[in-house]
Design a protein around this motif. Structure first.
Motif, short mmCIF file in Angstrom:
data_model
loop_
_atom_site.label_atom_id
_atom_site.label_comp_id
_atom_site.label_asym_id
_atom_site.label_seq_id
_atom_site.Cartn_x
_atom_site.Cartn_y
_atom_site.Cartn_z
N GLY A 31 28.52 59.28 96.02
CA GLY A 31 28.20 59.45 94.60
C GLY A 31 27.27 58.41 94.01
O GLY A 31 26.91 58.51 92.83
N ALA A 32 26.86 57.42 94.77
CA ALA A 32 25.99 56.39 94.21
C ALA A 32 24.58 56.95 94.02
O ALA A 32 24.16 57.88 94.71
CB ALA A 32 25.95 55.18 95.13
N GLN A 33 23.87 56.33 93.06
CA GLN A 33 22.47 56.72 92.86
C GLN A 33 21.62 55.52 93.26
O GLN A 33 21.85 54.40 92.80
CB GLN A 33 22.27 57.06 91.39
N LEU A 34 20.65 55.75 94.14
CA LEU A 34 19.82 54.64 94.59
C LEU A 34 18.38 54.91 94.17
O LEU A 34 17.83 55.98 94.50
CB LEU A 34 19.90 54.48 96.13
N LEU A 35 17.79 53.97 93.48
CA LEU A 35 16.44 54.15 92.99
C LEU A 35 15.54 53.08 93.60
O LEU A 35 15.69 51.90 93.27
CB LEU A 35 16.41 54.02 91.46
N ASN A 36 14.64 53.49 94.46
CA ASN A 36 13.72 52.45 94.91
C ASN A 36 12.43 52.51 94.12
O ASN A 36 12.21 53.42 93.33
CB ASN A 36 13.51 52.45 96.43
N TYR A 37 11.61 51.50 94.31
CA TYR A 37 10.45 51.28 93.45
C TYR A 37 10.88 51.20 91.99
O TYR A 37 10.20 51.70 91.10
CB TYR A 37 9.36 52.32 93.72
N HIS A 38 12.02 50.60 91.76
CA HIS A 38 12.51 50.33 90.41
C HIS A 38 12.84 48.85 90.33
O HIS A 38 13.75 48.37 91.01
CB HIS A 38 13.78 51.14 90.11
N GLN A 39 12.10 48.15 89.49
CA GLN A 39 12.24 46.70 89.43
C GLN A 39 12.95 46.28 88.14
O GLN A 39 12.62 46.76 87.05
CB GLN A 39 10.86 46.05 89.47
N VAL A 40 13.90 45.37 88.30
CA VAL A 40 14.54 44.79 87.12
C VAL A 40 13.58 43.79 86.51
O VAL A 40 13.13 42.85 87.18
CB VAL A 40 15.88 44.13 87.49
N THR A 41 13.24 44.02 85.24
CA THR A 41 12.30 43.11 84.59
C THR A 41 13.03 42.18 83.63
O THR A 41 12.49 41.17 83.20
CB THR A 41 11.23 43.90 83.81
#
Ligand SMILES: Cc1cc2nc3c(=O)[nH]c(=O)nc-3n(C[C@H](O)[C@H](O)[C@H](O)COP(=O)(O)OP(=O)(O)OC[C@H]3O[C@@H](n4cnc5c(N)ncnc54)[C@H](O)[C@@H]3O)c2cc1C
Lengths: 584, 419
Positions: free
Chosen positions: A162-172
């Motif tokens: 059930g996890a959602q994984l987002l790559n190319y997403h940077q914490v700013t």
């Protein structure tokens, strides 16, 4: 602005972060993971490849040793297909004098690392290229591991839970509420770097699993933690040379391990404090040292073909640290910022080793649980990620499958035996921004020619796919590609294998520019070859240069101003003054 | 496969720059999809082979004919054929060797047996029924030409003619190989005649099969014994400074290079032998260069298509046969540039490979046809190639030493006997 609400936000898509997402999702939490580049783009994708038995730490760091052997046994079950049971030797070379070997034996006994002294004759029978002047050999259960595959498989397991994984997403930035003494992290500002969009992710607990970048993220909460970036350089030989992991039996130092992993043997590493975890330059002395040290284990190795060099950065955490970075402890650091800095809703997990990522994740989620409330117990140690039915990794598996299914005519990357279908499935079903993402998925371009023959083929295939397929975006979670089999030619035989698989989402399709894909990947491959440009690899690069510069004229491709989220990263690093394009 | 030492052939895979030149020249890959090509099964696949794997990863390497065209064209020196031969040996270790291949590997034993009662053996082997049986039961191709046993072995002839043989201070050691011994003693006779014509006394020491058929059929332990035997027999002569000269280009290549390399027999003995072994025309060219070659040639007015076999090219000595034969007046030699005749030693005798061998040979057979109807025979240095070329062209094929002996007036090309 798009907003996502969740219980746990994990920052960082390395082994640790993905492990946390897996564990937390299995315990029933709602989880979102963000990674600013591709999964394993950080240290996890640049490590040495060793599944530690713990032998390396029995004298210096017994706690780590015990953790390693414990996890070593678990990972062989949970991530079977990602691990090759090479076994390991600790060898006493003429350079290694003193009482270390005896301490080593005692240390193994004390920490529970199985260790068995074997005769030199037996060792030489198994590894004929070993230095015949070695005096003692101890056998331990080391292995080698594919961290790309393991992380992808863990990620898939997390998604299935059930996890959602987002790559190319940077914490700013972190979203912080409350005043002095009441501060609370309630999520993060995140940038979708591929599409250039901002979003906000709200979470009850934010877990930073950003490895060597942990301090950068901590700064976003206004605090500082002592994570020491320690750069390690490794060189890969063009073929296996050895089939057993070979360690020097001495206090851990530079260049004292050779790990056979996939088709190569990797000598490593150095350990240098660096200021910035991002721009790692490989120095000539490092390459030279690796080869000199390698020579002590396998005489002659320094004259064999080196295919590439790369560097990773250790996230070494030490409280009130002051010495040189090799001495920092390898134990992981789980930081409860509520307790330390009076900031609620924020945990950092850093340090440790790839081998211990599962354990680190377990302890981290345990800590989160103490704030979020008990759910189901941790079951990662007894679960398994998708793909384990393939059994332990063995070197010949791709060749065997290609042979069985007669896929020789399908090869895109001939060195590493990547078929067209493997590539297409990876493009369709795993977010792909650069060809380097495909390299991590299927090993495209990782062999002797370093992309010389496969880069233009892969670009052509990706381009064809983006212009000919009509897309309907993948719904996250449901259309997950069977990443567990991404390295198996036989499981990706024809496009019928991917029937029902989603086409490339329209918004992702817009990101593909063939010229940019080509340039980025060439630059990325070139980066790792420059430090070792001599002998056979120089011949190879000369040929590759003729293909790309003389035949295809890639220096003068149109769209030269375009850049991807990783263009700068590939350009900088070992070529600080280099520029792919010719000067105007 | 485990790399035993940096000197062995395996590590030459590191020289591969994936240029595909070998793949585009390979005569086998050009005619069948069953063979993915030398780069694929050689340096490329080698990176995926290792001892003790759950399965040997590939079987297609068995379709390599061992012709060495890949080695010849490789710009960086990868020992592709040798890598393949070793990989086949590993396969054999795992899966065992079929009886047929064991037989083909030991043709020296077969040859010796047959020579006891040659007439019967020839009848037994050459009648249609037994060929059909051999084809269906053993997988030995029916179409491939098998040699006939000679009535007398070469050794017997030497013994019989001992009185007539030239005695001289100039001595040369003759390595005749199995084929000359049992099937084609006339090659030996022609050779002895040419040696003596140059004033050399011919020593024929005890000798055995060079081991190439064993190597090609993956019997390395046995091949090692064979090579050791030859070392024991032949190195004493090498030490005395005698040249050891052979007429079979594949046997001499095996003694010079293949056996020590494939079997990792790099000791001083092997080196001494390597240095002493010559191909007969390589040796004659030396004579020519020092002005000692006899030039009392008679004209041989004919058109002669000549094929330099792969094994001969692998010696890397240029084309000495061509150079010497071209001294013969009125002999119109047409050099073939075909990559391979297709026969490749014992390859063509394997039923599943027969058609491949014929298809590979087409390049050469067509060339011969193009030379016109006046062609009455062809020439080639290697015996198995000659047999295959005869199958493919329906013309007799002669060893260049027969041509040369004929030009000296010592030999009759039709009766294949001394005059
Ligand atoms: C040279 C070297 C060799 C090693 N060899 C071995 C070995 O053989 N065996 C072993 O067990 N261990 C080894 N290790 C240790 C092991 O590689 C690491 O401990 C492990 O990979 C760390 O994983 P991680 O997930 O914690 O960190 P990383 O893999 O670095 O993951 C952190 C991720 O956070 C992402 N990130 C950073 N900032 C942000 C942001 N603002 N927003 C979103 N994402 C962000 C990064 O892009 C990165 O992907 C080695 C380490 C080094 C340096």
């Amino acid at each position: 602005m798009k907003r996502i609400d969740t219980e746990i936000l994990v920052i960082g898509g390395g082994a640790t972060g993905t492990g946390v997402a897996w564990d937390a999702a299995l315990r029933g939490y709602r989880v979102v993971l963000v990674e600013r580049r591709d999964l394993t783009h950080g240290t996890t994708g640049r490590y040495h490849g060793l599944l530690h038995s713990g032998g390396r730490y029995v004298v210096k760091d017994p706690v780590s040793a015990t953790e390693c052997i414990h996890e070593n046994r678990i990972l062989r079950k949970t991530h079977t297909h990602c691990i090759e049971d090479t076994g390991g030797f600790f060898v006493v070379t003429p350079e290694d004098e003193g009482d270390y070997p005896d301490k080593f034996v005692a240390g193994c006994a004390a920490t529970g690392v199985p260790c068995n002294e074997i005769s030199l004759k037996e060792a030489m029978r198994r590894e004929p290229l070993l230095n015949p002047r070695i005096s003692r050999v101890f056998e331990v259960p080391d292995g080698s591991a594919d961290s790309f595959l393991a992380t992808h498989a863990t990620a898939q397991a997390a998604r299935m839970a059930g996890a959602q994984l987002l790559n190319y997403h940077q914490v700013t930035g972190l979203i912080i509420e409350g005043g002095d003494g009441e501060k609370r992290v309630v999520g993060a500002h995140v940038r979708d770097v591929a599409r250039g969009e901002d979003l906000e992710i709200r979470a009850q607990m934010t877990i930073s699993a950003t490895g060597a970048w942990a301090n950068v993220v901590a700064h976003m909460a206004g605090i500082s933690i002592s994570v020491i970036p320690g750069k390690g350089t490794m060189v890969a030989m063009n073929h296996r040379v050895l089939n057993t992991v070979v360690n020097r039996c001495k206090m851990p130092a530079d260049g004292d391990i050779i790990v056979p992993v996939h088709t190569v043997a990797v000598i490593g590493t150095t350990d240098e404090r660096v200021a910035d975890p991002e721009n790692l330059r490989i120095e000539p002395w490092e390459v030279q040292l690796m080869l000199e040290e390698g020579e002590k284990l396998v005489p002659g190795i320094s004259r064999a073909r080196v295919v590439r060099a790369w560097a990773g950065v250790r996230p070494l955490y030490q409280e009130d640290y002051a010495g040189s970075s090799r001495d920092a402890t390898r134990k992981f650091a789980l930081l409860d910022h509520k307790e330390r800095h009076n900031i609620d809703g924020f945990i950092t997990i850093t340090g440790g080793k790839w081998t211990t990522f599962r354990l680190m994740a377990e302890k981290t989620v345990d800590m989160a649980t103490s704030y979020l409330g008990e759910r189901k117990p941790c079951i990662t140690a007894t679960s398994s990620v998708p793909g384990v039915d393939q059994g332990p990794y063995w070197l010949g598996h791709r060749l065997h499958e290609i042979e069985e299914k007669k896929l020789q005519g399908q090869l895109v990357c001939e060195c590493e035996l990547v078929t067209r279908s493997m590539l297409e499935n990876a493009v369709r079903q795993n977010p792909t921004i650069t060809l380097d993402d495909l390299r991590r998925d299927v090993r495209l371009g990782m062999g002797p020619c370093q992309g010389g023959w496969c880069t233009y083929r892969a670009v052509g295939i990706v381009h064809e796919m983006t212009v000919s397929e009509t897309g309907h975006p993948a719904e996250s979670g449901t259309a997950e590609w069977d990443v567990a089999y991404m390295q198996s030619p036989a499981r990706n035989v024809s496009s019928s294998a991917s029937a029902g698989a989603p086409a490339i989402p329209d918004d992702e399709r817009a990101l593909f520019n063939p010229n940019l894909l080509l340039r980025d990947f060439l630059q990325e491959r070139w980066k790792g070859v420059t430090p070792i440009l001599w002998g056979q690899q120089l011949k190879q690069e000369r040929l590759d240069e003729l293909i790309y510069l003389s035949v295809m004229n890639v220096d003068h491709l149109p769209d030269r101003d375009l850049s991807s989220p990783v263009t700068e990263f590939y350009r900088y690093d070992t070529t600080p003054n280099g520029n792919l394009e010719a000067p105007e | 496969m485990h790399t035993e030492s940096w000197q062995s052939v395996g590590p030459t895979l590191d020289e591969c720059i994936k240029c595909n030149i070998c793949a585009s020249y390979c005569p086998v890959a050009a005619v069948t999809d069953l063979f993915p090509g030398p780069k694929f099964v050689g340096p490329q696949a080698q990176r995926f082979r290792e001892n003790g794997q759950p399965h040997s990863p590939d079987h297609s390497v068995d379709y390599c004919s061992g012709c060495r065209v890949c080695n010849e064209v490789c710009p960086t020196g990868v020992r592709i054929t040798e890598i393949n031969t070793r990989a086949r040996a590993e396969l054999a270790e795992e899966h065992g060797i079929p009886l047929r291949n064991r037989m083909l590997g030991r043709n020296d034993v077969l040859a010796k047996l047959g020579s006891i009662v040659p007439g019967l053996a020839n009848f037994g082997l050459h009648n249609g029924l037994s060929r059909t049986l051999a084809d269906s039961v053993m997988g030995i191709s029916k179409g491939a030409k098998l040699p006939r046993w000679a009535n007398d072995t070469f050794a017997k002839w030497m013994k019989k003619t001992a009185e007539q043989r030239l005695k001289s201070d100039k001595k040369v050691v003759y390595y005749h190989g199995c084929s000359t011994m049992y099937y084609e003693p006339f090659i030996g006779k022609a050779t002895v005649a040419v040696f003596e014509h140059h004033g050399y006394e011919v020593i024929v020491p005890e000798q055995g099969c060079c081991g190439l058929p064993l190597l090609n059929n993956a019997e390395f332990p046995e091949a090692r014994k064979y090579h050791q035997r030859n070392l024991d027999w032949l190195t004493p002569y090498a030490r005395q400074g005698y040249p050891i000269v052979g007429t079979s280009s594949s046997c001499t290549l095996t003694l010079k290079e293949e056996a020590p390399e494939m079997l990792d027999m790099h000791g001083p003995e092997a080196h001494e032998l390597t240095m002493a072994v010559w191909d007969i025309f390589e040796w004659l060219r030396e004579l020519q260069e020092s002005g000692q070659l006899q030039t009392d040639f008679r004209p041989l007015p004919m058109v002669l298509p000549y094929h330099s076999p792969c094994q001969y090219r692998a010696h890397r000595i240029g084309s000495p046969s061509l150079e010497i034969m071209s001294l013969i007046p009125e002999l119109d030699i047409r050099e073939s540039h075909a990559r391979c005749c297709g026969g490749a030693g014992t390859y063509v005798y394997k039923k599943e490979k027969y058609q491949i061998a014929m298809d590979v040979g087409a390049e050469l057979f067509d060339f011969v046809k193009e030379q016109g109807a006046e062609v009455t025979m062809t020439s080639c240095n290697s015996e198995t190639c000659r047999w295959h070329i005869e199958t493919g062209t329906d013309l007799p094929c002669r060893h260049p030493i027969e041509i040369l002996a004929a030009a000296y007036g010592l030999y009759d090309l039709d009766t294949r006997d001394l005059v």
